[in-house]
Design an enzyme around this catalytic site. Structure first.
Site, mmCIF file in Angstrom:
data_model
loop_
_atom_site.group_PDB
_atom_site.id
_atom_site.type_symbol
_atom_site.label_atom_id
_atom_site.label_comp_id
_atom_site.label_asym_id
_atom_site.label_seq_id
_atom_site.Cartn_x
_atom_site.Cartn_y
_atom_site.Cartn_z
ATOM 1 N N GLU A 65 0.819 -1.216 0.000
ATOM 2 C CA GLU A 65 0.000 0.000 0.000
ATOM 3 C C GLU A 65 0.853 1.267 0.000
ATOM 4 O OE1 GLU A 65 -3.806 1.386 2.445
ATOM 5 O OE2 GLU A 65 -2.031 1.293 3.681
ATOM 6 N N ASP A 66 2.038 1.180 0.594
ATOM 7 C CA ASP A 66 2.840 2.398 0.732
ATOM 8 C C ASP A 66 3.445 2.881 -0.578
ATOM 9 O OD1 ASP A 66 2.424 2.728 3.469
ATOM 10 O OD2 ASP A 66 3.834 1.121 3.909
ATOM 11 N N ARG A 85 13.136 1.087 1.823
ATOM 12 C CA ARG A 85 11.896 0.709 1.146
ATOM 13 C C ARG A 85 11.767 1.331 -0.252
ATOM 14 N NH1 ARG A 85 6.539 0.526 4.338
ATOM 15 N NH2 ARG A 85 6.194 -0.768 2.493
ATOM 16 N N HIS A 161 1.660 5.734 10.486
ATOM 17 C CA HIS A 161 1.010 6.365 9.338
ATOM 18 C C HIS A 161 -0.353 6.931 9.730
ATOM 19 C CE1 HIS A 161 3.547 3.485 6.736
ATOM 20 N NE2 HIS A 161 3.958 4.706 6.456
ATOM 21 N N CYS A 248 -2.279 -2.044 4.712
ATOM 22 C CA CYS A 248 -0.929 -1.968 4.131
ATOM 23 C C CYS A 248 -0.622 -3.144 3.218
ATOM 24 C CB CYS A 248 0.146 -1.969 5.212
ATOM 25 S SG CYS A 248 -0.318 -1.211 6.731
#
Ligand code: CIR
Length: 253
Positions: A65-66, A85, A161, A248
């Site tokens: 999702e990020d 990441r 988040h 996520c």
């Protein structure tokens, strides 16, 4: 309504994922089993699921999702706030390029994790966090405007988040926890406020009038269930150990 989802098989290196949870290392085999259950649940919600291969270089890559914000006609790829990441985005992008005509990308010095972006109709709330900076948010807002959307920011400090503490369940319904219970930005919503002891459950996922909720949070299940939406409980204990939640683990579109 969503018809598709992207997920990514966890790599064995997931045991070295970034975490502040203090819950110990995840068990890889159990994580894999929970991930398979998650995929089966998305399929049961009538989504076709694209499964990306594991990549040992990226311990956090299952949290797809990020990497992107997906809108009906366009995609915005992020530049994750954690350096380890950043390389995750390429694989997600490689499968989505074919689905979208309009593609935007967050560029340095901007950084953003899409776990910080909550879409409500044609507006996006963007959390300014340790991962998403002002520059990243402002690039996203410009891109959103070119897609006919608007965006606004709010600072968060308690959780990783924005969507760790808030989820939109459509029809003006908002699940909120922690610091966001008092956020003026959310005062106009029909709020489902979760107990502080169950704040992890605030990261839940609306999919076509069903809601995925983390298993083990009975008071939250009752409160969210009072909406009349069908609740599906899922065990994501091994991802919780990495500060990750239900939303996520997929990109829905
Ligand atoms: C990280 O710290 O980046 C991962 N261990 C967890 C990411 C969770 N993603 C999300 O909340 N959207």
């Amino acid at each position: 309504m969503f018809s598709m989802a992207i997920v990514r098989t966890p790599a064995k290196s997931l045991v070295d994922g970034i975490t502040t949870a203090g819950l110990g290392k995840p068990d890889y085999d159990l994580a894999l089993e929970q991930h398979r259950d998650y995929i089966r649940t998305l399929e049961a919600c009538d989504l076709s699921v694209i499964i990306l291969d594991a990549d040992e270089r990226y311990p956090d890559a299952q949290f797809v999702e990020d990497a992107a914000l997906l809108l009906p006609r366009g995609a915005i790829f992020t530049r994750p706030g954690a350096e380890s990441r950043r390389g995750e985005v390429a694989a997600v992008r490689s499968v989505l390029d074919d689905f979208y005509d309009q593609i935007d990308t967050v560029k340095a010095p901007g950084s953003a994790d899409a776990g910080d972006i909550m879409v409500v109709g044609d507006h996006c709330y963007i959390g300014l966090s340790e991962r998403t900076n002002h520059e990243g948010a402002s690039q996203i807002i410009s891109a959103l405007e070119s897609h006919g959307y608007t965006g606004s920011t709010l600072s968060i400090s308690e959780a990783l988040h924005l969507k760790s503490s808030v989820s939109y369940l459509e029809n003006n319904r908002l699940v909120v926890s922690g610091e966001l219970c008092d956020a003026v930005e959310f005062s106009g919503f029909d709020q489902i406020r979760l107990d502080q002891s169950e704040r992890y459950a605030a990261n839940c996922v609306w999919i076509n009038d069903r809601v995925l909720v983390a298993r083990g949070y009975p008071k939250s299940i009752e409160k969210i269930g009072a909406t009349g939406l069908e609740i599906i409980e899922l065990d994501v204990s091994e991802f919780c150990k990495l500060d990750g939640g239900l939303s996520c683990l997929s990109l829905r579109f």
